[in-house]
Every structure is written in C-alpha cells, then in structure tokens.
Enzyme design. Structure first.
Site, PDB file in Angstrom:
ATOM      1  N   HIS A 336       0.865  -1.178   0.000  1.00  6.98           N
ATOM      2  CA  HIS A 336       0.000   0.000   0.000  1.00  6.98           C
ATOM      3  C   HIS A 336       0.907   1.234   0.000  1.00  6.98           C
ATOM      4  CE1 HIS A 336      -3.239  -2.639   2.065  1.00  6.98           C
ATOM      5  NE2 HIS A 336      -3.358  -2.674   0.751  1.00  6.98           N
ATOM      6  N   GLU A 339       1.332   3.952   2.854  1.00  8.79           N
ATOM      7  CA  GLU A 339       1.741   3.517   4.190  1.00  8.79           C
ATOM      8  C   GLU A 339       3.263   3.604   4.301  1.00  8.79           C
ATOM      9  OE1 GLU A 339      -0.168  -0.289   4.691  1.00  8.79           O
ATOM     10  OE2 GLU A 339      -2.174   0.588   4.513  1.00  8.79           O
ATOM     11  N   HIS A 432       2.978  -2.975   7.184  1.00 10.26           N
ATOM     12  CA  HIS A 432       1.893  -2.064   6.805  1.00 10.26           C
ATOM     13  C   HIS A 432       1.825  -0.876   7.761  1.00 10.26           C
ATOM     14  CE1 HIS A 432      -0.591  -4.374   3.796  1.00 10.26           C
ATOM     15  NE2 HIS A 432       0.245  -5.312   4.201  1.00 10.26           N
ATOM     16  N   GLU A 506       1.446  -4.186  11.648  1.00  8.32           N
ATOM     17  CA  GLU A 506       0.767  -2.909  11.469  1.00  8.32           C
ATOM     18  C   GLU A 506       1.383  -1.856  12.390  1.00  8.32           C
ATOM     19  OE1 GLU A 506      -1.613  -2.141   9.399  1.00  8.32           O
ATOM     20  OE2 GLU A 506      -2.559  -4.024   8.779  1.00  8.32           O
TER      21      GLU A 506
END
Length: 589
Positions: A336, A339, A432, A506
């Site tokens: 992504h 990010e 991420h 994350e």
C-alpha cells in the site's frame, strides 16, 4: 547503411514500442567481419543491479505531469517525543466551498481521464501550464507534481484560508488519504487554515490527536531541523459535500509558517519514495562488505516497468551457495503506497541485519532472508494511497493468476514457492501502516486443527515483540482470525501455502498509548526501532535455549484460562473452543 543510421532507427523503433508494450527480448547487434550480426540477449530482469549501483530511471504513466525538481529532505529526530493534539471542543468545522465561491489557485491535470493505465515514460510528461497565483500576490503557491506527491485542486477561500482536494488513486474514484505537497510564498506569523475536503473514511486518527507533518527548507538549511508535527484546531468531520451517493469527510487545521518566503511541505506521514529506496540499495551495492552478503536482484518489473527489487541476505558459504540447512525468513513492505511508515520499519530492519554486530552476524549465519522492500513502486511514485496502476488493492490479489495485472505479488508468491522447495520458511511478515488504531501490532492466522494447541504457537512471536518493545508494540491489539474478506492477502495466502508463522505487522500513523510514550507521536527513529526489535524477537524465538519460548507459551495458556474464567462468569460459557473463538473475534481488520 551506417552505424549511426542503425542506431537512430533502433531508437525510433524502441520509442514507439516503449509506449505500447514492455520488451520481453533484447536484440544486440555486433559488428563482425564487415557486417552487423544480430544476437539475442537475456532479458535484463535476469540480472542484478550493477556493482556501480546504477539504477533505472523512474517511469510514470504517460499522462502524468511531472516537474523536474527532485525533492530531498534531511533526516532529523526531535529531542523529545512530539505530543498529540488535545482537542478543546471548540474546533470549527468549515463548510465545503464550491469553486465559484473562491479562487482556484492550483489545478493539476486530471490523470484519471483515461479509464485504465496505457503505457509509461521515463520522467512523465512535463507541464505546459499551471493555474497558480502571481508572484506579487500574497497567495500561496502550491505544487505536488513530484514523486509521491498528491494534490488535485486548491481553492483560496479567504486571505489566509485554503480548501484542498486530493487526487484519488489513479484509475479509481476513491482512496483519498495520503497527501504530500509543497507550498511557497509564505508569510511568517500569520494564522493560516487548510481544509482537505474529500476524505472518504468515516474515522481518522486525526480525531485521536494526530497532527499533520510540516517541513521547512529554511529550518532544514539553517537549523538542521526536518519534519515536525504542526497544527492546532484540528478536526476531522463529515462535511456537506455529498456526491454520487458518497459521503465525504474533511480534515481542518490552523498553523503558522516559521519563515517568510519559505518553501514548505506538508505530508500525512514521513515520505519515503522509490528514489529513496534506490539510493539506499545503490549504497549497499557499493559497500564492499555489505555487498558480499546482500545480493540485490530484480524480482520483476511493475506495470509501468519500474523495477521491483528482491534482496537475499545471508552469510556466504565456502561454496558460494546458500546452505540448504538454513531456514528462510521473508519480509515484504509497501504493498500500500501511502503507508510510508512500513518503509521506515523496513529501513530499520535492513540497517540492523546488514550491520556488523554479533547478533546481526548470528542472524545471517542462521537464516536466509528474502526481502522485497517495495512491492508497489508505481503507486509510490504517483502518490497513490492504496492501489497499483490497475486501480486494485494488490493485497487482495495474492491468489490471482493474472501475472500481467499484478506482477509484483504474483512473482513474490512464486518466489516464496521456490524457496519452500529448497528450505523451511520460519516466518513471513508483510509490513503495513494502520489508519485507525494507535500502537504497533500484528495480525496472524489461526492454528486450526494442525496445531497441538490451536492459536497459541502463532502468538508467541508477537508476544515476544511486545516484550522487547513494551512502549510501542501492543499484544492486546493483535488479532489472529482469518476473515473471508482477507483471503487474498499475503498473510493468509502464505499461511495456506504452509507457512505457520505468517503475519501482517501494522504500525500506526499516529503514536503510542503505552508506557512513557503514551500520548506522543512516532517519529522515523521510533519506526526504524520496530525493525530492530523484529530482529531481537527473531533471536529470542530461535534461541537454542527455549526457556523464553516456553515462558511465552505458558503465559498465553494463562491468558486463555483467565479469559475462560471471565467468560464463564459473564456469559455462562466455559468451553475452551468458545473461549478461543471469543479471543479471535475481537477487533480484526
């Protein structure tokens, strides 16, 4: 027919073909005995980058307007963690102003006029015109047509108030969250207000105290100060702009520029561009020590024909081949593009694993690391938040067989399959950033019926991470449920391929709620430290002395028992299976 004619003809032919399709073969003409002899050469993607560190030029979608400036920022860490914004309850909610009610001062060409990606060109398309204010005016001048920049339109509402519209991900009408743009013609000490009007997510970390980032070129040059948090009267709210059944949300904040006639940048998170990665890899390739145990190769080319790199990191054996007894560890990042925090974590990991410490050497002696540091270079280059140039989320397409549409995830999956044929894979982790939760945490996968104690062994590595990084990593925020909507993610696909320890790591865009870092933003040093702690947890996990491993396992068993007791009292349910399900069901992404 002289060599110059041949060269011009080849250049012309290549320039036409280059716009239509990527090359799959290369023809080299050698002059031999008075004539030109054609021969085939292997495609360039079978080679690594050159020892001199020469890296390919960046390719943009052909319709993207790009300015010639290369944007560079200094590295800087604030002396003290920067505090979150504390809402007062008096923050204003400016209404959306239609363009006729203000003055358009910036308008980028609409890159989504074509319905799909066609072809790319080196450097993109240089602009012929731009809607900006005059130099003699006190109006701010905006620009975002640089690598990773994102800004579509700016309307001047009043003397010091501006309404900003972000460009959606290319070839979509959605995914507006990442922003990165430049401002000039500033006035110091004046109360400016910026309002971004076309966010689509109903919740945001900006309502939890997150501040935008500001970079001043004057501060960088004179004071060696880089990115810093800015903003007051920060509010994220539903606005009055409804369109085609979509509801939009605004982010508004006030601030003061630090200097007159300064050049400043604003960003959602610390930028990390494709050029930053290329510079980093070039430095590795030039290093006489690091280049002996870190081999940089071309995994594939993206849709726009930008290189997707893969690194193999391990101590070289006497035979020059990777020892078969070594297990593999796979890390990927930046699927992504918005990010960017995942790239800073990746940088921290690479800094550590390529270092000369005894622990780094031990890890290289023990494992073969396969690292894909930027899975979506096209999205990073054009300033997308989530998608590639097919307008799709690559992290929902790891099961796809459409190699031409999703080359980076297709080749990553196949690379991992080849590694599995050669050696065991201890762990897979995809890095991420998270837009709604604080802290750092992991998503894993259920143990299922194969595990001796379902769901517990897969939790050991995240628990070790939390112990090594207690002020940033939150084990209670971790989740291990496999949702149907996530079956196309790298984490789930690799787990189903047979990798038991398969994770998504994350990291929040905001900051921590833990320990002495509670109520503060993460900076790049904090993010890089997560990469270091990942290596520490890996050392603990694989320590021949298994005492830490079994202590963590015992702690997890106690957690399940305590949860069972709580659920039994509150829900009259004392089934171990039900308890496990209750643990797994909470707060999954």
């Amino acid at each position: 027919f002289v060599a110059e004619d041949l060269e011009q003809c080849a250049f012309f032919t290549d320039s036409i073909c280059d716009q239509l399709f990527p090359r799959t073969k290369q023809i080299v003409l050698s002059y031999d005995s008075g004539r030109w002899v054609p021969r085939l050469r292997e495609p360039r993607n079978l080679y690594g980058i050159s020892p001199a560190g020469h890296l390919s030029l960046i390719r943009w979608p052909h319709q993207c307007e790009v300015i010639r400036d290369r944007i560079e920022h200094i590295d800087w860490i604030p002396r003290e963690p920067e505090p979150l914004y504390q809402p007062t309850g008096l923050e204003l909610e400016p209404l959306y102003q239609y363009p006729r009610e203000g003055t358009v001062v910036y308008l980028a060409d609409e890159a989504n006029e074509e319905s799909c990606f066609m072809y790319s060109r080196v450097g993109g398309s240089y602009p012929s015109k731009q809607v900006i204010a005059q130099d003699w005016d006190n109006t701010l001048n905006f620009e975002a047509r640089f690598e990773s920049g994102n800004l579509q339109k700016v309307v001047k509402v009043s003397e010091f108030e501006y309404q900003l519209t972000l460009r959606t991900d290319l070839y979509t009408n959605r995914h507006t969250q990442w922003y990165y743009f430049r401002v000039t013609n500033t006035q110091a000490g004046m109360p400016y207000r910026f309002t971004i009007v076309n966010f689509t997510k109903p919740t945001s970390l900006y309502n939890h105290g997150m501040r935008p980032l500001l970079y001043s070129e004057v501060d960088a040059k004179i004071h060696r100060v880089g990115w810093q948090r800015t903003g007051d009267e920060i509010k994220y709210y539903k606005n009055n702009l409804g369109q085609d059944g979509h509801q939009y949300f605004s982010l508004t904040w006030t601030f003061q520029f630090p200097h007159d006639r300064d050049t400043c940048y604003f960003a959602h998170c610390y930028p990390y561009t494709y050029s930053n990665l290329q510079d980093y890899l070039a430095a590795i390739s030039r290093d006489p020590v690091k280049s002996t145990f870190c081999k940089i190769r071309i995994l594939c080319h993206s849709l726009a024909r930008n290189i997707v790199y893969v690194l193999t990191i391990t101590s070289p054996s006497e035979s020059g081949k990777e020892a078969k007894h070594k297990a593999a560890v796979i890390l990927t990042a930046r699927v992504h593009p918005g990010e960017t925090n995942s790239s800073w974590i990746m940088k921290g990991f690479l800094d550590y694993i390529l270092g000369n410490s005894g622990d780094a050497r031990l890890l290289r002696d023990t494992f073969v690391f396969k690292v894909v540091p930027m899975l979506n270079p096209d999205g990073v280059i054009v300033g997308n938040y989530r998608c590639s140039l097919v307008g799709q989320d690559l992290n929902r397409n790891y099961k796809s067989d459409l190699k031409e549409s999703f080359p980076s995830v297709w080749y990553t999956r196949n690379m991992i399959r080849r590694v599995m044929e050669e050696r065991d894979i201890l762990l897979y982790c995809d890095l991420h950033g998270h837009s709604r939760k604080e802290n750092v945490f992991m998503y894993g996968c259920d143990g299922g019926e194969q595990a001796e104690m379902p769901c517990l062994h897969q939790r050991i590595f995240p628990l070790m991470m939390s112990k090594n990084c207690p002020d940033k990593f939150s084990f209670p925020d971790c989740n291990f449920k496999v949702q149907k909507s996530k079956e196309g993610t790298g984490r789930v696909v690799m787990w189903k391929m047979g990798i038991r320890n398969s994770y998504t790591l994350e990291a929040t865009f905001c900051g921590s709620k833990l320990g002495n870092r509670e109520g503060t933003h993460f900076n790049t040093e904090d993010l890089e430290s997560i990469g270091y702690h990942f290596c520490d947890a890996l050392l603990d996990y694989c320590d021949p002395d298994k005492s830490k491993y079994y202590l963590c396992l015992k702690e997890l068993e106690e957690m399940v028992k305590q949860q069972a007791k709580t659920n039994s009292e509150n829900l009259n349910c004392d089934s171990d299976a039900s308890v496990t399900d209750a643990i797994l069901d909470k707060d999954s992404r």
